[in-house]
Design an enzyme around this catalytic site. Structure first.
Site, mmCIF file in Angstrom:
data_model
loop_
_atom_site.group_PDB
_atom_site.id
_atom_site.type_symbol
_atom_site.label_atom_id
_atom_site.label_comp_id
_atom_site.label_asym_id
_atom_site.label_seq_id
_atom_site.Cartn_x
_atom_site.Cartn_y
_atom_site.Cartn_z
ATOM 1 N N PRO A 23 -1.123 6.187 -3.429
ATOM 2 C CG PRO A 23 0.033 4.204 -3.975
ATOM 3 C CD PRO A 23 0.018 5.364 -3.004
ATOM 4 C CG MET A 24 -5.976 5.241 -2.338
ATOM 5 S SD MET A 24 -7.201 6.068 -1.312
ATOM 6 C CE MET A 24 -6.693 7.769 -1.483
ATOM 7 C CB ALA A 25 -6.820 1.066 -7.725
ATOM 8 C CD GLN A 77 1.474 1.230 -6.699
ATOM 9 O OE1 GLN A 77 0.278 1.052 -6.894
ATOM 10 N NE2 GLN A 77 2.004 1.211 -5.491
ATOM 11 C CB CYS A 107 -2.183 -5.064 -5.103
ATOM 12 S SG CYS A 107 -3.921 -5.201 -5.527
ATOM 13 C CE LYS A 146 1.148 2.218 -0.477
ATOM 14 N NZ LYS A 146 0.074 1.235 -0.501
ATOM 15 N N GLY A 208 -0.707 3.943 6.553
ATOM 16 C CA GLY A 208 -1.701 3.191 7.314
ATOM 17 C C GLY A 208 -2.221 3.945 8.507
ATOM 18 N NE ARG A 232 -8.204 3.345 4.785
ATOM 19 C CZ ARG A 232 -8.210 2.420 5.739
ATOM 20 N NH1 ARG A 232 -9.258 1.632 5.883
ATOM 21 N NH2 ARG A 232 -7.168 2.271 6.535
HETATM 22 C C1 LIG Z 1 -9.612 2.532 -2.585
HETATM 23 C C2 LIG Z 1 -8.176 2.195 -2.333
HETATM 24 C C3 LIG Z 1 -7.352 1.874 -3.412
HETATM 25 C C4 LIG Z 1 -5.995 1.581 -3.199
HETATM 26 N N1 LIG Z 1 -5.198 1.342 -4.286
HETATM 27 C C5 LIG Z 1 -3.857 1.167 -4.112
HETATM 28 C C6 LIG Z 1 -2.977 1.051 -5.227
HETATM 29 O O1 LIG Z 1 -3.371 1.097 -6.408
HETATM 30 N N2 LIG Z 1 -1.654 0.864 -4.961
HETATM 31 C C7 LIG Z 1 -1.158 0.801 -3.692
HETATM 32 O O2 LIG Z 1 0.053 0.633 -3.510
HETATM 33 N N3 LIG Z 1 -1.970 0.937 -2.624
HETATM 34 C C8 LIG Z 1 -3.292 1.132 -2.803
HETATM 35 N N4 LIG Z 1 -4.110 1.309 -1.703
HETATM 36 C C9 LIG Z 1 -3.536 1.298 -0.352
HETATM 37 C C10 LIG Z 1 -3.212 2.707 0.148
HETATM 38 O O3 LIG Z 1 -2.225 3.311 -0.649
HETATM 39 C C11 LIG Z 1 -2.742 2.694 1.633
HETATM 40 O O4 LIG Z 1 -1.538 1.985 1.739
HETATM 41 C C12 LIG Z 1 -3.794 2.084 2.578
HETATM 42 O O5 LIG Z 1 -5.099 2.532 2.252
HETATM 43 C C13 LIG Z 1 -3.521 2.429 4.044
HETATM 44 O O6 LIG Z 1 -3.543 3.810 4.244
HETATM 45 P P1 LIG Z 1 -4.789 4.636 4.915
HETATM 46 O O7 LIG Z 1 -5.036 4.041 6.272
HETATM 47 O O8 LIG Z 1 -4.262 6.052 4.963
HETATM 48 O O9 LIG Z 1 -5.973 4.470 4.032
HETATM 49 C C14 LIG Z 1 -5.480 1.564 -1.895
HETATM 50 C C15 LIG Z 1 -6.318 1.863 -0.821
HETATM 51 C C16 LIG Z 1 -7.645 2.184 -1.015
HETATM 52 C C17 LIG Z 1 -8.505 2.536 0.167
#
Ligand SMILES: Cc1cc2nc3c(=O)[nH]c(=O)nc-3n(C[C@H](O)[C@H](O)[C@H](O)COP(=O)(O)O)c2cc1C
Length: 353
Positions: A23-25, A77, A107, A146, A208, A232
Site C-alpha cells: 500500500p502506498m498513499a 487498508q 504510518c 501492518k 522493506g 518503492r
Molecule cells: C510514497 C509511499 C507511501 C506509502 N504509503 C503507505 C500507506 O498508505 N500504508 C502503509 O501501510 N504503508 C505505506 N508506505 C510504506 C510501504 O508500504 C512500505 O512498507 C515501505 O515503503 C518499505 O518498503 P520498500 O522499501 O519496498 O519501499 C508508503 C511508502 C511510500 C514510499
C-alpha cells in the site's frame, strides 16, 4: 530456495504468489493495483482509507476508492484509532469487495499519529488490541495489521505487540522493520522480521528494501516469512515485480513502457478526473521513463504538458508501436461501470507507512 510462484494462505484467502504489492498513499490507485496483479503480485493493497470519513464527511480528500473486479485478491487498508469506527469502516470495506481488511499501525506521519492512529497505536498496545478485536469480529474476511518495528529508533515493540495482535484476531502481520522516527532512512532490519516469524503462528509479510529477486529470496530465506512486499521498487516499474518473480533480466521495450504508461494515465484520469490526475501523474512520468528507458529531456517535456491528452499524444509519437499493445491491454479491462465505489471512506491525503 523459496519458490516465489507458490501460493500461500491468509486464513481462507489463497494468495497465488509470494510477492505482495505494498500500500502506498498517493501511489496505489486502481491502475497501480490491477497492473500489479497482471505482473504477478499475488496480493495488492489499496492506499490507506480514512475512517474519519465516516464521521466527518467534509474532510479534504484526494478521492474515493474504486474497486474493480480484476484486482482480487485485494487488501483494503483502513486507519483510525477508535475501535467502533474502525469496525464500521471494516464492514464497509468488506461490502465493497475487500478480500482482506488491513489496518495501518505503521504510518509515521504526524497528521496521522497525532490522532492516535498509525504508528502511534504501537505505543498503546491495549487500544491496538481492542481495535483488532473490534475489526476482526465485525467482518467475515480475514483481518491483518501492518506495523513498523516501533516508534523510537531501535525499538522492538513489534515483537511484544505482534503476538498480542494475533491473539486479538489478526490473521497475518506485515512488518516494515524501520522505526517510525526513521521514516525511510537507514535499512530495514529483517532480523526482527525473523524473530517475529518465530513468535507467531500466522503468516508474516516482510516489507522493506526488497528491490530485486536476489534480495527477495534472501529475505524469505533469512526470515521464514510467507511473502515479501514490494513498494518503492514497483513505482513506475511493474517489470520489477516480474523480475522478482521470474528473474532473467527482462527489460521492457520503449513501446511496452509507453503502452503501460498510457493505460495507466487513462485509467487514472477515469478514477481521479482530469484535473487531479494531471498533477498526480507527474511523478509517475519520471518513474516510468527513468531506468535508462527514455532520454532525460523527454520526461521534462512530459511534465510540462498541460493535459494528459497531450502527454498521451507525445508518448505515441515517441513510440508508435505502443498503440497495438494499448489496444490489447484495454480490451482486457473489465467495464468501469462494474466498479464498486467506496464514497464514504476517503483516501487519506497524508501518506506514509
Ligand atoms: C510514497 C509511499 C507511501 C506509502 N504509503 C503507505 C500507506 O498508505 N500504508 C502503509 O501501510 N504503508 C505505506 N508506505 C510504506 C510501504 O508500504 C512500505 O512498507 C515501505 O515503503 C518499505 O518498503 P520498500 O522499501 O519496498 O519501499 C508508503 C511508502 C511510500 C514510499
Amino acid at each position: 530456495m523459496a519458490n516465489l510462484r507458490e501460493s500461500w494462505w491468509i486464513r481462507d484467502v489463497e494468495v497465488p504468489t509470494r510477492v505482495v504489492l505494498a500500500p502506498m498513499a498517493g501511489v496505489s490507485v486502481q491502475a497501480f493495483r490491477r497492473q500489479g496483479r497482471r505482473f504477478g503480485a499475488g496480493l495488492v493493497c489499496s492506499e490507506m482509507v480514512s475512517c474519519a470519513g465516516i464521521e466527518h464527511r467534509n474532510e479534504r480528500t484526494l478521492d474515493y476508492l474504486r474497486v474493480a473486479s480484476d484486482e482480487h485478491p485485494l487488501a483494503i487498508q483502513i486507519f483510525g484509532a477508535d475501535p467502533g469506527v474502525m469496525a464500521e469502516a471494516a464492514r464497509m470495506v468488506e461490502a465493497a469487495g475487500a478480500d482482506v481488511v488491513d489496518m495501518n499501525f505503521g504510518c509515521p506521519v504526524r497528521k496521522v499519529t497525532k490522532t492516535g492512529a498509525g504508528a502511534h497505536l504501537m505505543e498503546e498496545p491495549e487500544l491496538a488490541c481492542r481495535v483488532v478485536e473490534a475489526v476482526a469480529s465485525a467482518v467475515t474476511v480475514p483481518v491483518t495489521v501492518k506495523m513498523r518495528r516501533g516508534v523510537e529508533n531501535g525499538a522492538r515493540t513489534c515483537l511484544s505487540l505482534g503476538p498480542r495482535l494475533v491473539e486479538a484476531g489478526a490473521a497475518a502481520l506485515t512488518l516494515h522493520p524501520r522505526s517510525a522516527k526513521q521514516m525511510y532512512t537507514g535499512v530495514a532490519d529483517h532480523e526482527l522480521t525473523a524473530e517475529l516469524v518465530s513468535l507467531v503462528g500466522v503468516p508474516v509479510i516482510a516489507s522493506g528494501d526488497v528491490t530485486s529477486r536476489t534480495k527477495a529470496l534472501a529475505v524469505l530465506e533469512q526470515t521464514g516469512a510467507a511473502a515479501v512486499m514490494v513498494a518503492r521498487a514497483a513505482q513506475g516499474n511493474p517489470w520489477g515485480l516480474r523480475e522478482i518473480l521470474e528473474g532473467g533480466g527482462f527489460r521492457p521495450t520503449r513501446e511496452e513502457v509507453a503502452a503501460e504508461l498510457i493505460v495507466f494515465i487513462r485509467e487514472t484520469v477515469r478514477e481521479l478526473g482530469e484535473q487531479r490526475a494531471t498533477g498526480f501523474l507527474k511523478k509517475f512520468y519520471g518513474w516510468y521513463l527513468g531506468h535508462g528507458r527514455f532520454p532525460k529531456p523527454f520526461k521534462q517535456e512530459l511534465v510540462q504538458l498541460k493535459t494528459t491528452d497531450e502527454v498521451v499524444t507525445r508518448l505515441y509519437a515517441a513510440a508508435p508501436g505502443a498503440a497495438e499493445i494499448v489496444a490489447r491491454l484495454e480490451a482486457e479491462l473489465p467495464p468501469p461501470e462494474e466498479d464498486v465505489v467506496l464514497d464514504r471512506l476517503p483516501i487519506s491525503i497524508y501518506g506514509g507507512g
